[in-house]
Write a protein that holds these residues in place. Sequence first.
Motif, PDB file in Angstrom:
ATOM      1  N   MET A   1       0.853  -1.208   0.000  1.00 50.61           N
ATOM      2  CA  MET A   1       0.000   0.000   0.000  1.00 50.61           C
ATOM      3  C   MET A   1       0.883   1.251   0.000  1.00 50.61           C
ATOM      4  SD  MET A   1      -3.159  -0.566   2.596  1.00 50.61           S
ATOM      5  CE  MET A   1      -2.920  -2.173   3.324  1.00 50.61           C
ATOM      6  N   ASP A   2       0.540   2.198  -0.879  1.00 48.65           N
ATOM      7  CA  ASP A   2       1.347   3.416  -0.979  1.00 48.65           C
ATOM      8  C   ASP A   2       1.273   4.254   0.291  1.00 48.65           C
ATOM      9  OD1 ASP A   2       1.895   2.634  -3.485  1.00 48.65           O
ATOM     10  OD2 ASP A   2       1.079   4.364  -4.523  1.00 48.65           O
ATOM     11  N   LYS A   3       2.373   4.979   0.506  1.00 48.98           N
ATOM     12  CA  LYS A   3       2.435   5.930   1.622  1.00 48.98           C
ATOM     13  C   LYS A   3       2.806   7.296   1.064  1.00 48.98           C
ATOM     14  CE  LYS A   3       4.357   2.637   5.102  1.00 48.98           C
ATOM     15  NZ  LYS A   3       3.698   1.491   4.632  1.00 48.98           N
ATOM     16  N   PHE A   4       2.515   8.341   1.827  1.00 47.84           N
ATOM     17  CA  PHE A   4       3.052   9.671   1.523  1.00 47.84           C
ATOM     18  C   PHE A   4       4.112   9.984   2.572  1.00 47.84           C
ATOM     19  CE2 PHE A   4       0.689  10.503  -1.981  1.00 47.84           C
ATOM     20  CZ  PHE A   4      -0.494  11.189  -1.892  1.00 47.84           C
ATOM     21  N   VAL A   5       5.177  10.659   2.103  1.00 54.33           N
ATOM     22  CA  VAL A   5       6.180  11.201   3.030  1.00 54.33           C
ATOM     23  C   VAL A   5       6.114  12.719   2.887  1.00 54.33           C
ATOM     24  CG1 VAL A   5       8.617  11.269   3.640  1.00 54.33           C
ATOM     25  CG2 VAL A   5       7.629   9.168   2.678  1.00 54.33           C
ATOM     26  N   VAL A   6       5.821  13.398   3.972  1.00 53.38           N
ATOM     27  CA  VAL A   6       5.621  14.861   3.922  1.00 53.38           C
ATOM     28  C   VAL A   6       6.557  15.526   4.927  1.00 53.38           C
ATOM     29  CG1 VAL A   6       3.968  16.754   4.174  1.00 53.38           C
ATOM     30  CG2 VAL A   6       3.170  14.512   3.371  1.00 53.38           C
ATOM     31  N   ARG A   7       7.346  16.488   4.450  1.00 51.79           N
ATOM     32  CA  ARG A   7       8.198  17.254   5.364  1.00 51.79           C
ATOM     33  C   ARG A   7       7.559  18.638   5.538  1.00 51.79           C
ATOM     34  NH1 ARG A   7      12.738  17.459   7.921  1.00 51.79           N
ATOM     35  NH2 ARG A   7      13.423  15.381   7.209  1.00 51.79           N
ATOM     36  N   GLY A   8       7.247  19.021   6.749  1.00 49.27           N
ATOM     37  CA  GLY A   8       6.533  20.276   7.002  1.00 49.27           C
ATOM     38  C   GLY A   8       7.436  21.483   6.937  1.00 49.27           C
ATOM     39  N   GLY A   9       6.808  22.658   6.900  1.00 48.57           N
ATOM     40  CA  GLY A   9       7.556  23.904   7.053  1.00 48.57           C
ATOM     41  C   GLY A   9       7.511  24.851   5.876  1.00 48.57           C
ATOM     42  N   ASN A  10       7.084  24.367   4.696  1.00 48.86           N
ATOM     43  CA  ASN A  10       7.079  25.269   3.529  1.00 48.86           C
ATOM     44  C   ASN A  10       5.726  25.966   3.353  1.00 48.86           C
ATOM     45  OD1 ASN A  10       9.527  24.097   3.168  1.00 48.86           O
ATOM     46  ND2 ASN A  10       9.225  23.588   0.985  1.00 48.86           N
ATOM     47  N   PRO A  11       5.709  27.286   3.239  1.00 46.35           N
ATOM     48  CA  PRO A  11       4.449  27.967   2.868  1.00 46.35           C
ATOM     49  C   PRO A  11       4.133  27.646   1.411  1.00 46.35           C
ATOM     50  CG  PRO A  11       6.261  29.551   3.004  1.00 46.35           C
ATOM     51  CD  PRO A  11       6.807  28.235   3.451  1.00 46.35           C
ATOM     52  N   LEU A  12       2.875  27.438   1.076  1.00 45.20           N
ATOM     53  CA  LEU A  12       2.512  27.129  -0.317  1.00 45.20           C
ATOM     54  C   LEU A  12       2.365  28.431  -1.083  1.00 45.20           C
ATOM     55  CD1 LEU A  12       0.006  24.159   0.059  1.00 45.20           C
ATOM     56  CD2 LEU A  12       2.519  24.182   0.065  1.00 45.20           C
ATOM     57  N   LEU A  13       3.044  28.500  -2.234  1.00 45.63           N
ATOM     58  CA  LEU A  13       3.081  29.743  -3.020  1.00 45.63           C
ATOM     59  C   LEU A  13       2.833  29.427  -4.482  1.00 45.63           C
ATOM     60  CD1 LEU A  13       6.396  31.061  -1.414  1.00 45.63           C
ATOM     61  CD2 LEU A  13       4.071  31.876  -0.867  1.00 45.63           C
ATOM     62  N   GLY A  14       1.979  30.216  -5.128  1.00 41.12           N
ATOM     63  CA  GLY A  14       1.764  30.022  -6.563  1.00 41.12           C
ATOM     64  C   GLY A  14       0.320  29.658  -6.874  1.00 41.12           C
ATOM     65  N   THR A  15       0.119  29.019  -8.023  1.00 45.86           N
ATOM     66  CA  THR A  15      -1.237  28.683  -8.497  1.00 45.86           C
ATOM     67  C   THR A  15      -1.424  27.171  -8.563  1.00 45.86           C
ATOM     68  OG1 THR A  15      -1.481  30.723  -9.755  1.00 45.86           O
ATOM     69  CG2 THR A  15      -2.812  28.848 -10.485  1.00 45.86           C
ATOM     70  N   ILE A  16      -2.578  26.706  -8.046  1.00 45.07           N
ATOM     71  CA  ILE A  16      -2.896  25.274  -8.027  1.00 45.07           C
ATOM     72  C   ILE A  16      -4.254  25.101  -8.695  1.00 45.07           C
ATOM     73  CG2 ILE A  16      -4.021  25.313  -5.742  1.00 45.07           C
ATOM     74  CD1 ILE A  16      -2.467  22.682  -5.150  1.00 45.07           C
ATOM     75  N   LYS A  17      -4.360  24.137  -9.598  1.00 45.81           N
ATOM     76  CA  LYS A  17      -5.585  23.995 -10.391  1.00 45.81           C
ATOM     77  C   LYS A  17      -6.525  22.937  -9.817  1.00 45.81           C
ATOM     78  CE  LYS A  17      -3.966  25.468 -14.997  1.00 45.81           C
ATOM     79  NZ  LYS A  17      -4.673  26.782 -14.863  1.00 45.81           N
ATOM     80  N   VAL A  18      -7.808  23.237  -9.833  1.00 44.58           N
ATOM     81  CA  VAL A  18      -8.838  22.336  -9.311  1.00 44.58           C
ATOM     82  C   VAL A  18      -9.371  21.464 -10.449  1.00 44.58           C
ATOM     83  CG1 VAL A  18     -11.133  22.288  -8.239  1.00 44.58           C
ATOM     84  CG2 VAL A  18      -9.452  23.971  -7.488  1.00 44.58           C
ATOM     85  N   SER A  19      -9.625  20.203 -10.153  1.00 43.24           N
ATOM     86  CA  SER A  19     -10.171  19.270 -11.159  1.00 43.24           C
ATOM     87  C   SER A  19     -11.692  19.235 -11.076  1.00 43.24           C
ATOM     88  CB  SER A  19      -9.598  17.867 -10.900  1.00 43.24           C
ATOM     89  OG  SER A  19      -8.192  17.897 -10.959  1.00 43.24           O
ATOM     90  N   GLY A  20     -12.304  18.419 -11.915  1.00 40.02           N
ATOM     91  CA  GLY A  20     -13.750  18.240 -11.905  1.00 40.02           C
ATOM     92  C   GLY A  20     -14.210  17.541 -10.630  1.00 40.02           C
ATOM     93  N   ALA A  21     -15.459  17.747 -10.276  1.00 35.91           N
ATOM     94  CA  ALA A  21     -15.987  17.246  -9.001  1.00 35.91           C
ATOM     95  C   ALA A  21     -16.349  15.765  -9.098  1.00 35.91           C
ATOM     96  CB  ALA A  21     -17.220  18.053  -8.596  1.00 35.91           C
ATOM     97  N   LYS A  22     -15.690  14.946  -8.276  1.00 35.52           N
ATOM     98  CA  LYS A  22     -15.991  13.500  -8.220  1.00 35.52           C
ATOM     99  C   LYS A  22     -17.475  13.308  -7.919  1.00 35.52           C
ATOM    100  CE  LYS A  22     -15.226  11.452  -4.086  1.00 35.52           C
ATOM    101  NZ  LYS A  22     -16.323  10.718  -3.432  1.00 35.52           N
ATOM    102  N   ASN A  23     -18.017  14.094  -6.987  1.00 37.21           N
ATOM    103  CA  ASN A  23     -19.396  13.866  -6.531  1.00 37.21           C
ATOM    104  C   ASN A  23     -20.447  14.435  -7.474  1.00 37.21           C
ATOM    105  OD1 ASN A  23     -18.359  12.463  -4.433  1.00 37.21           O
ATOM    106  ND2 ASN A  23     -18.750  14.016  -2.877  1.00 37.21           N
ATOM    107  N   SER A  24     -19.975  15.099  -8.545  1.00 39.57           N
ATOM    108  CA  SER A  24     -20.862  15.430  -9.676  1.00 39.57           C
ATOM    109  C   SER A  24     -20.725  14.362 -10.750  1.00 39.57           C
ATOM    110  CB  SER A  24     -20.454  16.768 -10.305  1.00 39.57           C
ATOM    111  OG  SER A  24     -21.056  17.846  -9.688  1.00 39.57           O
ATOM    112  N   ALA A  25     -19.476  13.962 -10.991  1.00 34.16           N
ATOM    113  CA  ALA A  25     -19.202  13.015 -12.077  1.00 34.16           C
ATOM    114  C   ALA A  25     -19.904  11.679 -11.831  1.00 34.16           C
ATOM    115  CB  ALA A  25     -17.701  12.810 -12.223  1.00 34.16           C
ATOM    116  N   LEU A  26     -19.932  11.231 -10.570  1.00 36.66           N
ATOM    117  CA  LEU A  26     -20.530   9.919 -10.268  1.00 36.66           C
ATOM    118  C   LEU A  26     -22.026   9.870 -10.618  1.00 36.66           C
ATOM    119  CD1 LEU A  26     -18.618   9.074  -6.959  1.00 36.66           C
ATOM    120  CD2 LEU A  26     -18.300   8.032  -9.214  1.00 36.66           C
ATOM    121  N   PRO A  27     -22.866  10.800 -10.162  1.00 33.75           N
ATOM    122  CA  PRO A  27     -24.273  10.738 -10.582  1.00 33.75           C
ATOM    123  C   PRO A  27     -24.449  11.000 -12.077  1.00 33.75           C
ATOM    124  CG  PRO A  27     -23.899  12.672  -9.199  1.00 33.75           C
ATOM    125  CD  PRO A  27     -22.662  11.852  -9.141  1.00 33.75           C
ATOM    126  N   CYS A  28     -23.612  11.882 -12.647  1.00 35.31           N
ATOM    127  CA  CYS A  28     -23.757  12.171 -14.087  1.00 35.31           C
ATOM    128  C   CYS A  28     -23.423  10.938 -14.933  1.00 35.31           C
ATOM    129  CB  CYS A  28     -22.875  13.353 -14.473  1.00 35.31           C
ATOM    130  SG  CYS A  28     -23.512  14.936 -13.875  1.00 35.31           S
TER     131      CYS A  28
END
Length: 426
Positions: A1-28
Amino acid sequence: MDKFVVRGGNPLLGTIKVSGAKNSALPCMAAAILTEDEVILENIPQVHDIETERKLLTSMGAEVELGYGRAQHRTHIKCAILSDPVAKYEIVKTMRASSLVLGPLIARTGIARVAMPGGCAIGGRPIDLHISGLEAMGATITQDHGYLEARADRLKGAHIVFDKITVTGTEDLLMAATLAEGETLFENCAREPEVTDLAALLIAMGAKIEGAGTATIRVQGVTRLHGARHRINPDRIEAGTFLVAGAITGGDLNVDCCEPKHLGALISKLEQCGVKIDVGADHVRVRSGGELKAADMTTEEYPGFPTDMQAQYMALATQAEGTSSITENIFENRFMHVQELIRMGANITISGRTATIRGKTPLQSAAVMCSDLRASASLVLAALVADGETILDRVYHLDRGYEHFEEKLRGVGAQIRRMGDVFGKK
Ligand code: EPZ
């Protein structure tokens, strides 16, 4: 099973794009069952639940193309022949939203066999309101060996008042009503944007629906629906998760390709915490406004504060000065993230449906366990500000509903990477 390794401390800077909504796509995607014509859906998120839905529809006889890549994120679904109108347990047990095929199947074919979804980490998740609504429309429903069997020559319009507000209950019965004989009046409906998105597709397919997005929806049944092309809404919960990520790391993050009008309750709560928010037409910028301030929150049905953002907000509350009280009104067991946050140093106590968070507490890295989709997101947010390297196990929960989560976060400065099994097994 996959794991994530996350090192804390960095402020997030810049632009992040949102994908389509899973909970719309499923009923559609389920709505394609209602016609023998092809239905094309765009802005489909590349997440595991969508793959599960593809398998489910294919297992019933549908032709489903699912393409990603730069220009795509599109699915073509054609349910010309539904040779096996059965939602099998092997699939349903991995995704309870499979119950969304119940209404469309019985409306289209007159028969449906759907494995009872069973509960999940956050609660019992009954579908009694789906069942009572279909019975009110004339369906005969029996239960045997863990399966629901619904039969009806043709559903009939009815007056249905939901005892409780249910999102997929509203969606399931709305789809069933589009092909019923006569008029169906629904009251006490869910008003979530995902219901409105589904209704937009159904209307494009020829359905006669008024009032989607309000508590009262009126449907005039028709004899058939035709194909359509529809673009899925942006995912408001993914967008909200990124807004909290920008706030908790004290960054300056532009959350792009989202629908700000679906984020009202969260934006207002973040501003109450002292976070700076600038709202654009299809993007929201979040910046630190100095020390975070504690603010109480109660989850409510839309347009109230969404239960799917409760765990993420709790992570933020651990970093706010003061005491925050969070009440979870929608699900009976949606505090699975609390023990893991406490293991990272948070000061949280639970009494019934209310958690009390005393902040600000510095968080330390730890080995933590993901338990459900949004609890997992909460732990990533906590890890982004924890001292050291946090290992998150069972990230398959995240893969169900967040597209390329770690890549998107890395793109704005997070130190996060996926660690596969030693043998690279999923
Ligand atoms: C939808 O689940 C979402 N899933 C959930 O998102 C979301 O948390 C939930 O709505 C609430 O907003 C999808 O859209 C696929 P409900 P749903 O029916 O429809 C009770 C995520 O993280 N109830 O609105 O299953 C139920 O137990 C997921 O993406 C009945 O009692 O939720 C709950 O207490 C998690 N009988 C309340 O109503 C029923 O027949 C609201 O549930 C149906 C529901």
